[in-house]
Design a protein around this motif. Structure first.
Motif, PDB file in Angstrom:
ATOM      1  N   TYR A  51      -7.976 -27.155  -2.109  1.00  0.00           N
ATOM      2  CA  TYR A  51      -8.865 -27.949  -3.229  1.00  0.00           C
ATOM      3  C   TYR A  51      -9.034 -29.272  -2.978  1.00  0.00           C
ATOM      4  O   TYR A  51      -7.814 -30.100  -2.738  1.00  0.00           O
ATOM      5  CB  TYR A  51      -8.027 -27.867  -4.551  1.00  0.00           C
ATOM      6  N   ASP A  65      -9.196 -26.339 -12.242  1.00  0.00           N
ATOM      7  CA  ASP A  65      -9.376 -24.916 -12.462  1.00  0.00           C
ATOM      8  C   ASP A  65      -9.352 -24.081 -11.065  1.00  0.00           C
ATOM      9  O   ASP A  65      -9.644 -24.203 -10.285  1.00  0.00           O
ATOM     10  CB  ASP A  65     -10.980 -24.900 -12.884  1.00  0.00           C
ATOM     11  N   PRO A  67      -9.093 -20.413 -10.932  1.00  0.00           N
ATOM     12  CA  PRO A  67      -9.296 -18.754 -11.550  1.00  0.00           C
ATOM     13  C   PRO A  67      -8.297 -17.731 -10.769  1.00  0.00           C
ATOM     14  O   PRO A  67      -8.302 -16.889 -11.362  1.00  0.00           O
ATOM     15  CB  PRO A  67     -10.720 -18.472 -11.296  1.00  0.00           C
ATOM     16  N   LYS A 107       1.631 -24.945 -13.765  1.00  0.00           N
ATOM     17  CA  LYS A 107       0.576 -23.894 -13.623  1.00  0.00           C
ATOM     18  C   LYS A 107       0.609 -23.031 -14.955  1.00  0.00           C
ATOM     19  O   LYS A 107       1.544 -22.865 -15.528  1.00  0.00           O
ATOM     20  CB  LYS A 107       0.747 -23.039 -12.430  1.00  0.00           C
ATOM     21  N   GLY A 110      -5.394 -19.690 -14.697  1.00  0.00           N
ATOM     22  CA  GLY A 110      -6.459 -20.362 -14.642  1.00  0.00           C
ATOM     23  C   GLY A 110      -6.488 -21.941 -14.294  1.00  0.00           C
ATOM     24  O   GLY A 110      -7.603 -22.620 -13.989  1.00  0.00           O
ATOM     25  N   ARG A 111      -5.257 -22.578 -14.460  1.00  0.00           N
ATOM     26  CA  ARG A 111      -5.286 -23.876 -14.413  1.00  0.00           C
ATOM     27  C   ARG A 111      -4.187 -24.565 -13.585  1.00  0.00           C
ATOM     28  O   ARG A 111      -2.994 -23.748 -13.725  1.00  0.00           O
ATOM     29  CB  ARG A 111      -5.255 -24.561 -15.748  1.00  0.00           C
ATOM     30  N   TYR A 113      -2.019 -28.387 -13.327  1.00  0.00           N
ATOM     31  CA  TYR A 113      -1.639 -29.539 -13.712  1.00  0.00           C
ATOM     32  C   TYR A 113      -0.854 -30.514 -12.778  1.00  0.00           C
ATOM     33  O   TYR A 113       0.295 -29.842 -12.252  1.00  0.00           O
ATOM     34  CB  TYR A 113      -1.210 -29.564 -15.098  1.00  0.00           C
ATOM     35  N   SER A 197     -14.920 -28.878 -10.252  1.00  0.00           N
ATOM     36  CA  SER A 197     -15.831 -28.870 -11.017  1.00  0.00           C
ATOM     37  C   SER A 197     -16.052 -29.872 -11.935  1.00  0.00           C
ATOM     38  O   SER A 197     -15.253 -30.613 -12.092  1.00  0.00           O
ATOM     39  CB  SER A 197     -15.838 -27.288 -11.680  1.00  0.00           C
ATOM     40  N   SER A 199     -15.925 -30.000 -15.106  1.00  0.00           N
ATOM     41  CA  SER A 199     -14.872 -29.913 -16.151  1.00  0.00           C
ATOM     42  C   SER A 199     -13.290 -30.208 -15.524  1.00  0.00           C
ATOM     43  O   SER A 199     -12.169 -30.436 -16.260  1.00  0.00           O
ATOM     44  CB  SER A 199     -14.697 -28.671 -16.814  1.00  0.00           C
ATOM     45  N   THR A 200     -13.180 -30.315 -14.226  1.00  0.00           N
ATOM     46  CA  THR A 200     -12.162 -30.389 -13.559  1.00  0.00           C
ATOM     47  C   THR A 200     -11.876 -32.250 -13.219  1.00  0.00           C
ATOM     48  O   THR A 200     -12.824 -32.618 -12.475  1.00  0.00           O
ATOM     49  CB  THR A 200     -11.906 -29.762 -12.322  1.00  0.00           C
TER      50      THR A 200
END
Length: 220
Positions: A51, A65, A67, A107, A110-111, A113, A197, A199-200
């Motif tokens: 990422y 995010d 998934p 964790k 789907g997420r 942190y 994304s 939202s991330t």
């Protein structure tokens, strides 16, 4: 004398006939063993995800995010996290005594942190320098067989991986060594390099309320 000749002839015939059969049976047994070992390893996989974190800085907390971390993955498979910097890969969680920060990773389904705190009190927010935010590497170890990673009943997946690497003489803090070790045991499936994304991204307000007890978030 004639009887001894007959006996010797029978012995020679038994050797001539029996030895090739022994070799054929031995070859078949070895082939079956190798085939079974291959089948065992081919059913295990290591998923590798990357990422892009470079666009996230500066900041002290981030949400990604992911998934690929399903409920099954979260509860049954060990997951290792490595933060790639300009110089190396740092295993999370980590205490960076040189720069004076603590990096934690949590964790959930789907997420993922990530938070950075001051090493002085582990509470004050620490804005990590951009050179320490290049990529986040995630290794999801999907082992279907207990023998592959010496998984003992009653032991957590994370503890099992730590002990397995330790017995093999592999430094778990060294990303390249860990990847090389696992690649010799099971196929490495590179799932891709992802950019956050819309939202991330960093979200200090949301992360200040994160708790491993009230949100069901698991620390790495």
């Amino acid at each position: 004398m004639h009887l001894l000749t007959i006996i010797w002839t029978l012995i020679c015939a038994a050797i001539i006939i029996g030895y090739p059969m022994y070799l054929i049976n031995k070859s078949y047994t070895e082939h079956t063993t190798i085939k079974n070992q291959h089948s065992l390893l081919s059913s295990d996989t290591i998923e590798l995800l990357s990422y892009d974190m470079s666009k996230q800085s500066p900041g002290w907390s981030f949400i990604l995010d992911v998934p690929q971390i399903t409920e099954e993955t979260l509860h049954h498979y060990p997951i290792l996290f490595y933060l790639e910097t300009e110089e190396t890969c740092l295993k999370l969680p980590l205490n960076n005594g040189t720069l004076g920060y603590v990096a934690n990773v949590y964790k959930n389904v789907g997420r993922v942190y990530i938070t950075f705190k001051s090493l002085l009190d582990s509470v004050s927010n620490y804005h990590v320098p951009p050179r320490h935010l290049i990529n986040l590497k995630i290794l999801i170890i999907k082992s279907k067989h207990k023998n592959t990673f010496n998984n003992d009943v009653g032991k957590s997946g994370k503890l099992m991986v730590y002990e397995t690497l330790q017995r093999a003489g592999v430094n778990i803090n060294n990303y390249n060594d860990v990847l090389t070790y696992f690649s010799n045991l099971a196929p490495i499936e590179f799932k891709g390099h992802f950019k956050p994304s819309a939202s991330t991204g960093k979200s200090p307000t949301r992360l200040t309320t994160i708790s491993t007890s009230n949100l069901g978030v698991k620390s790495a």
